[in-house]
Every structure is written in structure tokens, then in C-alpha cells.
Design a protein around this motif. Structure first.
Motif, PDB file in Angstrom:
ATOM      1  N   ARG A 263      11.427  -4.085 -71.669  1.00  0.00           N
ATOM      2  CA  ARG A 263      11.170  -3.534 -71.429  1.00  0.00           C
ATOM      3  C   ARG A 263      10.619  -3.073 -73.218  1.00  0.00           C
ATOM      4  NH1 ARG A 263      14.958   1.210 -72.401  1.00  0.00           N
ATOM      5  NH2 ARG A 263      14.887   0.353 -74.429  1.00  0.00           N
ATOM      6  N   ASP A 264      10.985  -3.971 -74.396  1.00  0.00           N
ATOM      7  CA  ASP A 264      10.239  -3.127 -75.640  1.00  0.00           C
ATOM      8  C   ASP A 264       9.204  -4.277 -75.871  1.00  0.00           C
ATOM      9  OD1 ASP A 264      12.127  -1.713 -75.511  1.00  0.00           O
ATOM     10  OD2 ASP A 264      13.493  -2.095 -77.292  1.00  0.00           O
ATOM     11  N   GLU A 265       9.497  -5.352 -74.830  1.00  0.00           N
ATOM     12  CA  GLU A 265       8.164  -6.665 -75.262  1.00  0.00           C
ATOM     13  C   GLU A 265       7.259  -6.004 -74.126  1.00  0.00           C
ATOM     14  OE1 GLU A 265       9.131 -11.198 -73.370  1.00  0.00           O
ATOM     15  OE2 GLU A 265      11.649  -9.850 -73.886  1.00  0.00           O
ATOM     16  N   GLY A 266       7.079  -6.024 -73.657  1.00  0.00           N
ATOM     17  CA  GLY A 266       6.270  -5.470 -72.290  1.00  0.00           C
ATOM     18  C   GLY A 266       5.096  -3.881 -73.514  1.00  0.00           C
ATOM     19  N   HIS A 267       6.250  -3.284 -73.305  1.00  0.00           N
ATOM     20  CA  HIS A 267       5.854  -1.972 -74.505  1.00  0.00           C
ATOM     21  C   HIS A 267       4.900  -2.768 -75.885  1.00  0.00           C
ATOM     22  CE1 HIS A 267       6.414   1.904 -76.740  1.00  0.00           C
ATOM     23  NE2 HIS A 267       5.054   1.682 -77.058  1.00  0.00           N
ATOM     24  N   ALA A 268       5.378  -3.505 -76.817  1.00  0.00           N
ATOM     25  CA  ALA A 268       4.879  -3.830 -77.856  1.00  0.00           C
ATOM     26  C   ALA A 268       3.847  -4.963 -77.025  1.00  0.00           C
ATOM     27  CB  ALA A 268       5.299  -5.170 -78.615  1.00  0.00           C
ATOM     28  N   LEU A 269       3.341  -5.589 -76.463  1.00  0.00           N
ATOM     29  CA  LEU A 269       2.306  -6.571 -76.046  1.00  0.00           C
ATOM     30  C   LEU A 269       1.630  -5.334 -75.704  1.00  0.00           C
ATOM     31  CD1 LEU A 269       1.125  -8.767 -75.168  1.00  0.00           C
ATOM     32  CD2 LEU A 269       2.078  -8.437 -72.667  1.00  0.00           C
ATOM     33  N   ALA A 270       1.371  -4.341 -75.188  1.00  0.00           N
ATOM     34  CA  ALA A 270       0.659  -3.162 -74.960  1.00  0.00           C
ATOM     35  C   ALA A 270      -0.020  -2.207 -76.136  1.00  0.00           C
ATOM     36  CB  ALA A 270       0.997  -2.232 -73.697  1.00  0.00           C
ATOM     37  N   GLN A 271       1.117  -2.669 -76.999  1.00  0.00           N
ATOM     38  CA  GLN A 271       0.329  -2.061 -78.771  1.00  0.00           C
ATOM     39  C   GLN A 271      -0.291  -2.558 -78.953  1.00  0.00           C
ATOM     40  OE1 GLN A 271       4.419  -1.115 -80.368  1.00  0.00           O
ATOM     41  NE2 GLN A 271       3.301   1.361 -80.111  1.00  0.00           N
ATOM     42  N   ARG A 272       0.597  -4.959 -78.727  1.00  0.00           N
ATOM     43  CA  ARG A 272      -0.601  -5.164 -79.791  1.00  0.00           C
ATOM     44  C   ARG A 272      -2.183  -5.758 -79.109  1.00  0.00           C
ATOM     45  NH1 ARG A 272       3.127  -9.312 -82.498  1.00  0.00           N
ATOM     46  NH2 ARG A 272       4.137  -8.018 -83.594  1.00  0.00           N
ATOM     47  N   ILE A 273      -2.262  -5.301 -78.053  1.00  0.00           N
ATOM     48  CA  ILE A 273      -3.302  -5.586 -77.013  1.00  0.00           C
ATOM     49  C   ILE A 273      -4.797  -4.176 -77.439  1.00  0.00           C
ATOM     50  CG2 ILE A 273      -4.525  -5.456 -75.109  1.00  0.00           C
ATOM     51  CD1 ILE A 273      -2.076  -6.381 -73.736  1.00  0.00           C
ATOM     52  N   GLU A 274      -3.609  -3.556 -77.111  1.00  0.00           N
ATOM     53  CA  GLU A 274      -4.849  -2.410 -77.859  1.00  0.00           C
ATOM     54  C   GLU A 274      -5.335  -2.244 -79.626  1.00  0.00           C
ATOM     55  OE1 GLU A 274      -4.570   2.249 -77.154  1.00  0.00           O
ATOM     56  OE2 GLU A 274      -3.138   1.589 -77.493  1.00  0.00           O
ATOM     57  N   GLN A 275      -4.189  -2.524 -80.308  1.00  0.00           N
ATOM     58  CA  GLN A 275      -4.213  -2.676 -81.204  1.00  0.00           C
ATOM     59  C   GLN A 275      -5.863  -4.171 -81.277  1.00  0.00           C
ATOM     60  OE1 GLN A 275      -0.689  -3.542 -83.097  1.00  0.00           O
ATOM     61  NE2 GLN A 275      -0.038  -1.345 -83.243  1.00  0.00           N
ATOM     62  N   ALA A 276      -5.695  -4.706 -80.817  1.00  0.00           N
ATOM     63  CA  ALA A 276      -6.416  -5.608 -80.897  1.00  0.00           C
ATOM     64  C   ALA A 276      -7.797  -5.548 -80.861  1.00  0.00           C
ATOM     65  CB  ALA A 276      -6.088  -6.704 -80.551  1.00  0.00           C
ATOM     66  N   GLY A 277      -7.654  -4.085 -80.597  1.00  0.00           N
ATOM     67  CA  GLY A 277      -9.421  -3.091 -79.840  1.00  0.00           C
ATOM     68  C   GLY A 277     -10.112  -3.879 -78.495  1.00  0.00           C
ATOM     69  N   VAL A 278      -8.865  -3.870 -77.150  1.00  0.00           N
ATOM     70  CA  VAL A 278      -9.365  -4.832 -76.209  1.00  0.00           C
ATOM     71  C   VAL A 278      -8.653  -3.095 -75.578  1.00  0.00           C
ATOM     72  CG1 VAL A 278      -8.771  -5.791 -74.057  1.00  0.00           C
ATOM     73  CG2 VAL A 278      -8.504  -6.425 -76.368  1.00  0.00           C
ATOM     74  N   ALA A 279      -8.994  -2.372 -74.081  1.00  0.00           N
ATOM     75  CA  ALA A 279      -8.984  -0.988 -73.876  1.00  0.00           C
ATOM     76  C   ALA A 279      -8.182  -1.475 -72.635  1.00  0.00           C
ATOM     77  CB  ALA A 279     -10.341  -0.823 -73.204  1.00  0.00           C
ATOM     78  N   THR A 280      -6.904  -0.678 -73.205  1.00  0.00           N
ATOM     79  CA  THR A 280      -5.809  -0.925 -72.650  1.00  0.00           C
ATOM     80  C   THR A 280      -4.799   0.330 -71.982  1.00  0.00           C
ATOM     81  OG1 THR A 280      -5.216  -2.410 -74.939  1.00  0.00           O
ATOM     82  CG2 THR A 280      -3.064  -1.532 -72.816  1.00  0.00           C
ATOM     83  N   GLU A 281      -4.107   0.024 -70.691  1.00  0.00           N
ATOM     84  CA  GLU A 281      -3.601   1.445 -70.582  1.00  0.00           C
ATOM     85  C   GLU A 281      -2.001   1.148 -69.845  1.00  0.00           C
ATOM     86  OE1 GLU A 281      -3.658   4.552 -66.225  1.00  0.00           O
ATOM     87  OE2 GLU A 281      -5.586   3.453 -66.489  1.00  0.00           O
ATOM     88  N   HIS A 282      -1.441   1.965 -70.541  1.00  0.00           N
ATOM     89  CA  HIS A 282      -0.119   1.465 -70.732  1.00  0.00           C
ATOM     90  C   HIS A 282       0.538   2.543 -69.319  1.00  0.00           C
ATOM     91  CE1 HIS A 282       4.510   1.665 -72.689  1.00  0.00           C
ATOM     92  NE2 HIS A 282       4.186   0.900 -71.424  1.00  0.00           N
ATOM     93  N   ARG A 283       1.056   2.338 -68.364  1.00  0.00           N
ATOM     94  CA  ARG A 283       1.758   3.022 -67.674  1.00  0.00           C
ATOM     95  C   ARG A 283       2.924   2.472 -67.804  1.00  0.00           C
ATOM     96  NH1 ARG A 283      -1.352   4.975 -64.246  1.00  0.00           N
ATOM     97  NH2 ARG A 283      -0.037   6.326 -63.514  1.00  0.00           N
ATOM     98  N   HIS A 284       3.844   3.451 -68.138  1.00  0.00           N
ATOM     99  CA  HIS A 284       5.795   3.637 -67.998  1.00  0.00           C
ATOM    100  C   HIS A 284       6.308   4.134 -67.231  1.00  0.00           C
ATOM    101  CE1 HIS A 284       9.468   3.135 -70.234  1.00  0.00           C
ATOM    102  NE2 HIS A 284       9.477   3.910 -69.865  1.00  0.00           N
ATOM    103  N   TYR A 285       7.479   3.850 -66.613  1.00  0.00           N
ATOM    104  CA  TYR A 285       8.111   4.069 -65.168  1.00  0.00           C
ATOM    105  C   TYR A 285       9.612   4.096 -65.540  1.00  0.00           C
ATOM    106  CZ  TYR A 285       4.064   2.776 -63.389  1.00  0.00           C
ATOM    107  OH  TYR A 285       2.075   2.691 -62.701  1.00  0.00           O
TER     108      TYR A 285
END
Length: 318
Positions: A263-285
Motif C-alpha cells: 500500500r505505502d509504496e503504491g501511495h508514494a508512487l502516485a505522489q511521485r508521478i503527480e509531483q513529476a507533473g503527470v496527470a494522476t488519479e489515485h484510487r484507494h480501496y
């Protein structure tokens, strides 16, 4: 690995909790104690036995030349007029287990729901074929798809990639490897491997036992894939969180599960992608576990994950 916000928490989905309790009562040996061939068959049986019926779509199996020999592909065709979008789906299974059969239902569902030609590959598995065999195969298929999309009644300007777990990591790495030559429209990542255990995470400590994917199984997967070479744990073709930049990724959809060690590495990845300027949608279940997309007869959560990904892909590929 730094996660800067807290994800919503919830009890585990009752159907998934019951499934795990029943599995624990059986007292089967841990997956990492079994030969890889046995683990692969167990995964096939689980995927076949715990999923709801999938949509009927046309399929064809073919082989293409790969970096280590012939690569088997399965191509799924929706009942729709072309040219259609194309989706390259990369199966999970820790680089050790998983194949075209374990993810056949997922690919059929995405083919039907997205209205896209779906391509899946039987990439080489560890420990017989350690890093970088799998990523080399996935890059090869992405390049093949970009060059042959029209033969499949697909639009080469509307290609997306998606995958789960190890397959999500491989799909993202293939996008980075081919940046500048192939421009996918979208990237869907379901509970991705992003930098497993090079830095301890709270989710691994919290969920590393008794929730299907265990710490021991994950360590076995990584040891097999990296051939025991600890220096590779930060290689950018393995550890997405160690990549110099993620700015070359296409718009990305990232799904994390509340009761998943990753979970946490996926969350960190979503944040890093967004911080790189890429349009990102993070869905958490919050109530879900790793591998839940296979357990649709046990709980509706996994089916919802795939449905949400399909909705997002369909919009991106319109």
C-alpha cells in the motif's frame, strides 16, 4: 520512501476476511516453501476458482520474436467496429508466478468494458529467467504493438498500458524505457510494486502476515527476480521510486488497497508521478487486499477496482 498523507482506513471487506480465514484454517505450506511450478499452478487454480464468469470476447493466440526466443501473446477483440483503442495488459504474480491464464478473466473484462483490443504476454518468469528478462520482454511487446496496431484493427495513436502488482511495475518501466519513441495515452497501475523493502514501510509491518501477500512471499519473489543481487533493489528498471524522473510517464491511474503490504509504496508512487507533473488519479480501496481482482466471487471489491480502471481508460482513450 516517504508517504506524506494518511490514507483512509477501514475494516477488511467481510468476504475477503472470510476467504483469508478459510485459507488459514487449511494449514497449507507457505508459497515460498514450494517449487515455483507448484506455486504457478496454485495461482492458476485460485484465479479460476474464485472469480465470477467473465465476458465472452474473441481471442487469438500468437507468437512473436522476443529477446530470449518466441513470446506468446493472447489478443482479445471486442465486438465493435475499428479502428479501436489498444490496451497492453501486463499480468502480475511477483515475476515468478502468473501467466496468460491467471489474468484471462481480467483481460476479457477490460476488453469488453473499455471497448479496446487487449494484448497480453506470457513474459519470461524468474527464477529461470531473472531480471531483466521480464522487462525486456514487455518492452519488446510494447514496441511490437506500436508497430502492428493497425493489423489488429487498433489505432496506434490510442495505446494504453495497465498491469497489476509486478505487472504494473513492468508496464510503467516499459513506458519509461520507450519514452520519446512511443507515446501511450494512459497507464493503469493496480497495487504496483514500486520499491519493495529497500526501505521498510508501515504497510509491510501492518499487513505482512495473514493477508494473502505476505512479507515472506514478497521477499521470495524479489530474491528470485533479482537473483539474490541486493545491488539491483534500487535499479531504475526495478525500483520505480529510484527512477531519476517519472515525468515521461503518460497520464496515470494508481490503485492501492488498505490491507496490502504494498500500500505505502503504491501511495508514494502516485505522489511521485503527480509531483513529476503527470496527470494522476489515485484510487484507494480501504477494505481490500492484494490480488483482490481475482476474487470477484468472494467479494465485489476486486470487480469494482477493474470497473473503475476500465471507466478511466475508456475516457482517456476516447
Amino acid at each position: 520512501m516517504t508517504v506524506t498523507t494518511t490514507l483512509p482506513r477501514a475494516p477488511m471487506d467481510p468476504g475477503l476476511a472470510g476467504f483469508l480465514a478459510q485459507a488459514a484454517a487449511q494449514g497449507n505450506p507457505p508459497l515460498e516453501a514450494l517449487p515455483p511450478a507448484v506455486g504457478r499452478q496454485i495461482y492458476r487454480d485460485l484465479a479460476a476458482g474464485l472469480g465470477l464468469p467473465s465476458p465472452v470476447v474473441a481471442t487469438e493466440d500468437r507468437s512473436i520474436a522476443g529477446p530470449g526466443g518466441p513470446l506468446k501473446l493472447r489478443i482479445y477483440h471486442p465486438d465493435a467496429a475499428g479502428p479501436l483503442p489498444a490496451l497492453f495488459y501486463v499480468h502480475g504474480g511477483g515475476y515468478v508466478i502468473g501467466d496468460l491464464e491467471t489474468h484471462d478473466a481480467v483481460c476479457r473484462t477490460l476488453c469488453h468494458s473499455v471497448g479496446a483490443v487487449v494484448v497480453a504476454v506470457d513474459y519470461r518468469l524468474a527464477p529461470e529467467h531473472p531480471f531483466p528478462a521480464a522487462v525486456d520482454d514487455v518492452v519488446c511487446v510494447l514496441q511490437w504493438l506500436a508497430a502492428h496496431a493497425k493489423e489488429l484493427r487498433a489505432d496506434p495513436s490510442r495505446i494504453a498500458l495497465a498491469g497489476d502488482s509486478a505487472g504494473a511495475q513492468l508496464a510503467a518501466t516499459a513506458c519509461l524505457r520507450t519514452a520519446g519513441t512511443i507515446a501511450p495515452r494512459a497507464l493503469g497501475l493496480i497495487y504496483p510494486v514500486a520499491q519493495h523493502h529497500s526501505e521498510p514501510s508501515a504497510s509491510m509491518a501492518e499487513n505482512g502476515e495473514g493477508k494473502f501477500l505476505t512479507h515472506g512471499v514478497m521477499q521470495w519473489f524479489i530474491n528470485c527476480y533479482l537473483d539474490g543481487r541486493s545491488e539491483l533493489t534500487r535499479h531504475p528498471d526495478f525500483a520505480l521510486l529510484s527512477a531519476p524522473t517519472l515525468a515521461a510517464l503518460p497520464p496515470s491511474w494508481v490503485a492501492t488497497m488498505g490491507h496490502d503490504p504494498l500500500r505505502d509504496e503504491g501511495h508514494a508512487l502516485a505522489q511521485r508521478i503527480e509531483q513529476a507533473g503527470v496527470a494522476t488519479e489515485h484510487r484507494h480501496y480501504p477494505g481490500a487486499i492484494h490480488a483482490c481482482i481475482h476474487f470477484t466471487a468472494v467479494s465485489p471489491v476486486g470487480g469494482q477496482v477493474v470497473a473503475d480502471l476500465a471507466d478511466w481508460l475508456r475516457a482517456r482513450l476516447a
